[in-house]
Design a protein around this motif. Structure first.
Motif, PDB file in Angstrom:
ATOM      1  N   GLU A  35       0.819  -1.222   0.000  1.00 36.27           N
ATOM      2  CA  GLU A  35       0.000   0.000   0.000  1.00 36.27           C
ATOM      3  C   GLU A  35       0.854   1.275   0.000  1.00 36.27           C
ATOM      4  OE1 GLU A  35      -3.170   0.041   2.856  1.00 36.27           O
ATOM      5  OE2 GLU A  35      -4.348  -1.440   1.729  1.00 36.27           O
ATOM      6  N   ALA A  36       2.161   1.131   0.278  1.00 31.79           N
ATOM      7  CA  ALA A  36       3.049   2.298   0.172  1.00 31.79           C
ATOM      8  C   ALA A  36       3.346   2.653  -1.284  1.00 31.79           C
ATOM      9  CB  ALA A  36       4.355   2.021   0.909  1.00 31.79           C
ATOM     10  N   PHE A  59       0.653   1.621  -9.898  1.00 34.43           N
ATOM     11  CA  PHE A  59       1.861   2.171  -9.293  1.00 34.43           C
ATOM     12  C   PHE A  59       1.875   3.654  -9.615  1.00 34.43           C
ATOM     13  CE2 PHE A  59       3.840  -2.203  -9.857  1.00 34.43           C
ATOM     14  CZ  PHE A  59       3.962  -2.467  -8.498  1.00 34.43           C
ATOM     15  N   THR A  60       1.912   4.496  -8.580  1.00 35.15           N
ATOM     16  CA  THR A  60       1.926   5.938  -8.809  1.00 35.15           C
ATOM     17  C   THR A  60       3.324   6.500  -8.574  1.00 35.15           C
ATOM     18  OG1 THR A  60       1.164   6.202  -6.533  1.00 35.15           O
ATOM     19  CG2 THR A  60      -0.501   6.323  -8.266  1.00 35.15           C
ATOM     20  N   THR A  61       3.531   7.719  -9.077  1.00 32.11           N
ATOM     21  CA  THR A  61       4.809   8.401  -8.901  1.00 32.11           C
ATOM     22  C   THR A  61       4.614   9.598  -7.973  1.00 32.11           C
ATOM     23  OG1 THR A  61       4.475   9.897 -10.757  1.00 32.11           O
ATOM     24  CG2 THR A  61       5.484   7.762 -11.253  1.00 32.11           C
ATOM     25  N   ALA A  64      11.832  -0.556  -2.795  1.00 33.60           N
ATOM     26  CA  ALA A  64      10.977   0.075  -1.787  1.00 33.60           C
ATOM     27  C   ALA A  64      10.638  -0.878  -0.639  1.00 33.60           C
ATOM     28  CB  ALA A  64       9.692   0.584  -2.449  1.00 33.60           C
ATOM     29  N   LEU A  65      10.484  -2.158  -0.931  1.00 32.08           N
ATOM     30  CA  LEU A  65       9.941  -3.089   0.063  1.00 32.08           C
ATOM     31  C   LEU A  65      10.919  -4.196   0.454  1.00 32.08           C
ATOM     32  CD1 LEU A  65       6.343  -3.530  -1.437  1.00 32.08           C
ATOM     33  CD2 LEU A  65       7.222  -1.677  -0.012  1.00 32.08           C
ATOM     34  N   TYR A  96       0.784   6.633  -0.365  1.00 32.13           N
ATOM     35  CA  TYR A  96       1.376   6.142  -1.620  1.00 32.13           C
ATOM     36  C   TYR A  96       1.988   7.327  -2.356  1.00 32.13           C
ATOM     37  CZ  TYR A  96      -3.115   7.905  -3.297  1.00 32.13           C
ATOM     38  OH  TYR A  96      -4.201   8.698  -3.537  1.00 32.13           O
ATOM     39  N   PRO A  97       2.887   7.110  -3.307  1.00 30.46           N
ATOM     40  CA  PRO A  97       3.520   8.232  -4.016  1.00 30.46           C
ATOM     41  C   PRO A  97       2.479   9.122  -4.692  1.00 30.46           C
ATOM     42  CG  PRO A  97       4.674   6.180  -4.474  1.00 30.46           C
ATOM     43  CD  PRO A  97       3.423   5.803  -3.742  1.00 30.46           C
ATOM     44  N   GLY A  98       2.608  10.420  -4.488  1.00 27.23           N
ATOM     45  CA  GLY A  98       1.698  11.368  -5.140  1.00 27.23           C
ATOM     46  C   GLY A  98       0.350  11.489  -4.461  1.00 27.23           C
ATOM     47  N   ALA A  99       0.211  10.942  -3.245  1.00 30.90           N
ATOM     48  CA  ALA A  99      -1.109  10.880  -2.598  1.00 30.90           C
ATOM     49  C   ALA A  99      -1.730  12.263  -2.404  1.00 30.90           C
ATOM     50  CB  ALA A  99      -0.996  10.160  -1.255  1.00 30.90           C
TER      51      ALA A  99
END
Lengths: 377, 121
Positions: free
Chosen positions: A76-77, A96-98, A135-136, A275-278
């Motif tokens: 979820e990150a 997958f977001t940036t 990342a994980l 998450y990235p860009g949240a």
């Protein structure tokens, strides 16, 4: 010099079935068989098409604690989807977001009981794998399942074709995932696909792929279908192609994919953001975006293809957006397209004009999908 | 009746000083079932090698290049509603455009059937 093209475990079978092979995402893939794109598309909607999608990436994500919940929390990150509440034996679409709110890939996430299976796009799989591992990797084992194949069987006869090999397939509903033996081969089967039809996606060790494919093709209603039909089917179904309809420059909200961000991950939710860009996505969820992905139907028979500029007026003086993919839709019986338009032109029914070979052709903003889905929910 | 072929897989049939132009059976097979065709407007002058028409399959659009310089006379209107006629009868009823032949000397640079057949195997 380009590296030699990779081959999937079904390469020889494609040649035997009369495939025309083309380079795609580094693989030598069947774009069509002797029946042709049109016939393969229509056969999939009428009976069932069998697609080799072994070029896609399959990634195993397992928390070192051994707890699925830890892998879900970790993932979820990287994605705005709710993974924590994804039940065992269920699958979900994710992005997958940036950091700037763009999309670096779209994927399917399946809860396999004590690990997560990620199925990602072929062209992105190396980058996705590195992204997840970097990342994980401190808390999770991340493995690329390289020596595996993936076969999709799509269409109204898909259930009968699979149930003939294992009756348990018929009991699955849309987005269920199960470990089933088919033709003596251990498979991971999900009831899902990329055509808008009911159907299944079947993963197995590379060595069993030909056995499973031949067993499915032995069903009288199953015929092979290539990447050409896969593209026109997904377009009629309103599904995005990564690299064309969504990419690093498009956000989930611009792409009209906010349905893939469950309430728990939205502002006010139990695990909002993270998450990235949240922050960018949260603002867009609240305020909307200046552009939006929409469906487009052309009035004439001339296909409107990706890259065509869109205008609000017939003279072509008021830019309104751009087409990102378009083709002739064999089941629709006419041209279908999708693209991004300014928010004030995004309402269904809005008339626009697409520039095709120097002429402006009338198109209408149309709700997607263009064909009614037949999922077994 | 003389028919010429191009390496771009067009054929050209000479009828007096008029050329009837289409795509070869080989090209039609390669493109797959056509869903749309259109040509430049009648009266348009095209140079040899210019796009004189477009045919489209589900997947892609393909230019048809003028085998010779001339003026477009007519598009095969049957193709407007039935572009797949090109697949069914590519070198007959599925012709695409009629055009004038401005310089008959250009025909000498085209291939005969035997040469074209050898080219596409």
């Amino acid at each position: 010099m380009n590296p030699p093209l990779l081959r999937t475990p079904l390469y020889d079978l494609h040649l035997e079935l009369g495939a025309r092979m083309v380079p795609f995402a580094g693989y030598d893939m069947p774009v069509q068989y002797s029946a042709g794109v049109m016939a393969e598309h229509l056969h999939t909607r009428a009976k069932a098409g069998l697609f080799d999608v072994s070029h896609m990436g399959q990634v195993r994500l397992c928390a070192r604690s051994g707890l699925l919940a830890d892998a879900a929390r970790a993932l979820e990150a990287l994605v705005p989807a709710d993974i924590v509440s994804l039940k065992p034996g269920r699958q979900r679409y994710a992005l997958f977001t940036t950091a700037d709110g763009g999309i670096s890939d779209d994927l399917m996430v399946a809860n396999m009981g004590d690990w997560l299976l990620l199925v990602v796009n072929a062209a992105c799989k190396d980058a996705d794998f590195a992204h997840v591992r970097d990342a994980l990797g401190a808390t999770c084992d991340v493995d690329m399942l390289a020596d595996r194949a993936l076969i999709a069987v799509q269409g109204p006869a898909a259930e009968a074709a699979l149930a003939g090999l294992n009756p348990r397939a018929a009991g699955m509903r849309f987005m269920d995932v199960a470990e089933l033996e088919l033709a003596g081969v251990a498979c991971i089967v999900s009831r899902s696909g990329y055509t808008g039809e009911d159907g299944f996606e079947i993963g197995m060790a590379a060595g069993g792929a030909v056995t499973v494919a031949r067993a499915l093709l032995a069903h009288p209603d199953v015929a092979p279908a290539g990447l050409g039909a896969r593209d026109s089917l997904r377009l009629e179904a309103g599904l995005c192609l990564y690299g064309s309809d969504i990419d690093l420059t498009t956000t989930p909200v611009e792409a009209a994919l906010e349905w893939s961000i469950q309430k728990s991950r939205r502002p006010g939710g139990a695990r909002a953001g993270g998450y990235p860009g949240a922050a960018i996505v949260a603002d867009q969820l609240a305020d909307g975006t200046t552009r939006r992905r929409v469906g487009l139907r052309a009035h004439g028979r001339a296909p409107v293809r990706g890259g065509a500029d869109l205008f609000a007026d017939e003279a072509g003086t008021q830019p309104a957006g751009r087409v990102t993919s378009g083709a002739f839709g064999p089941s629709v019986g006419g041209p279908v397209a999708m693209g991004y338009v300014a928010a004030d032109h995004a309402t269904t029914g809005t008339p626009l004009f697409a520039s095709v070979r120097g002429r402006l052709l009338p198109v209408t903003v149309t709700a997607m999908p263009f064909v009614a889905p037949t999922f077994r929910r | 009746m003389t028919v010429y072929y191009t390496k771009e897989h067009e054929w050209l049939r000479v009828e007096g000083n008029v050329a009837v132009v289409g795509i070869t059976a080989h090209a039609a097979n390669e493109l797959g079932e056509l869903v749309f065709a259109e040509a430049r407007d009648p009266g348009t002058t095209v140079e040899q090698g210019d796009s004189v028409a477009v045919v489209e399959s589900v997947k892609a659009a393909s230019d048809i290049y003028a085998p010779v310089t001339g003026d477009v006379l007519a598009f095969n209107d049957v193709l407007t509603d039935d572009a797949a006629l090109v697949n069914r009868d590519p070198e007959g009823e599925g012709w695409i455009v009629r055009m004038t032949i401005a310089d008959a000397g250009q025909l000498e640079g085209l291939m005969d059937k035997a040469t074209y057949t050898a080219l596409v195997g």
